[in-house]
Enzyme design. Structure first.
Site, PDB file in Angstrom:
ATOM      1  N   CYS A  36     108.272   2.560 -24.982  1.00  0.00           N
ATOM      2  CA  CYS A  36     108.951   3.369 -24.799  1.00  0.00           C
ATOM      3  C   CYS A  36     108.380   4.199 -23.689  1.00  0.00           C
ATOM      4  CB  CYS A  36     108.622   4.503 -26.054  1.00  0.00           C
ATOM      5  SG  CYS A  36     106.909   4.920 -26.020  1.00  0.00           S
ATOM      6  N   ASP A  38     105.525   5.727 -23.011  1.00  0.00           N
ATOM      7  CA  ASP A  38     104.629   6.630 -23.109  1.00  0.00           C
ATOM      8  C   ASP A  38     103.352   6.163 -23.069  1.00  0.00           C
ATOM      9  OD1 ASP A  38     106.513   8.382 -23.584  1.00  0.00           O
ATOM     10  OD2 ASP A  38     106.781   8.369 -25.700  1.00  0.00           O
ATOM     11  N   CYS A  65     105.556  10.922 -27.966  1.00  0.00           N
ATOM     12  CA  CYS A  65     106.283  11.658 -29.122  1.00  0.00           C
ATOM     13  C   CYS A  65     105.270  12.372 -30.245  1.00  0.00           C
ATOM     14  CB  CYS A  65     106.860  10.620 -29.777  1.00  0.00           C
ATOM     15  SG  CYS A  65     106.061   9.525 -30.668  1.00  0.00           S
ATOM     16  N   CYS A 109     104.070   3.732 -31.796  1.00  0.00           N
ATOM     17  CA  CYS A 109     103.445   4.981 -31.662  1.00  0.00           C
ATOM     18  C   CYS A 109     101.965   4.900 -32.127  1.00  0.00           C
ATOM     19  CB  CYS A 109     103.817   6.228 -32.267  1.00  0.00           C
ATOM     20  SG  CYS A 109     105.878   6.112 -31.926  1.00  0.00           S
TER      21      CYS A 109
HETATM   22 FE1  FES Z   1     106.669   6.633 -27.383  1.00  0.00          FE
HETATM   23 FE2  FES Z   1     106.279   7.301 -30.057  1.00  0.00          FE
HETATM   24  S1  FES Z   1     108.162   6.910 -28.832  1.00  0.00           S
HETATM   25  S2  FES Z   1     104.872   6.893 -28.415  1.00  0.00           S
END
Ligand code: FES
Length: 172
Positions: A36, A38, A65, A109
């Site tokens: 993702c 992140d 998230c 995540c």
């Molecule tokens: Fe990226 Fe959860 S969607 S850490």
């Protein structure tokens, strides 16, 4: 996502614990998710207890998230008082256990949290976490590492790094 899990996540992020950078941390780990994009950074401070080195405190910052925030909040509490070896034995599933099973699309995540924790403690990520963080995990940050935001400021040669910045938790 089940209502029960959603409620637990909402409750965890309503008052996330141990959020923010830590001054004078003994260890710092940063991981990025290839799934993702992140990122999450974790700071750790140790103390000595009964002749053993244990985790006194851990904090985190993330562009992630709600699930990542909830797991990181729980993880920083779960690893308190554990030795580095005990903490490194915890994978994403163990770190997110208080939430219950995560749906497949949210497992990465928790593995993002595991990746940052394991990097801070100097361990290699588990195979699953390594798949999540491959290609995006930067080199280990020094203990006096800047904030996660500082990591994305322009470099000394003036080249601007580009990153997706999320100022508040994403809704799921
Ligand atoms: Fe990226 Fe959860 S969607 S850490």
């Amino acid at each position: 996502m089940s209502d029960d899990l959603r409620q637990k996540i909402e409750s965890a992020i309503a008052e996330p614990k141990n959020l923010g950078e830590m001054q004078n941390a003994d260890a710092v780990g940063t991981a990025g998710s290839a799934d993702c994009g992140d990122m999450l950074r974790m700071w750790i401070k140790f103390r000595e207890e009964g002749g053993k080195k244990v985790i006194d405190r851990a904090t985190f910052q993330t562009f992630g998230c709600e699930t990542a925030i909830a797991v990181a909040s729980l993880a920083t509490q779960l690893i308190q008082g554990k030795t580095p070896e005990e903490a490194m034995a915890m994978d994403g599933e163990a770190l997110s256990a208080p939430l219950g099973p995560l749906p497949p699309m949210r497992i990465h995540c928790a593995q993002l949290v595991e990746g940052a924790l394991r990097q801070a403690l100097g361990g290699a990520p588990t195979t699953k976490a390594a798949e999540v963080v491959k290609n995006l995990t930067p080199p280990p940050a020094p203990p006096n590492a800047p904030t996660l935001m500082d990591s994305f400021s322009p470099s000394k040669d003036g080249a601007q790094k580009t990153v997706r910045v999320i100022l508040k938790p994403k809704t799921e």
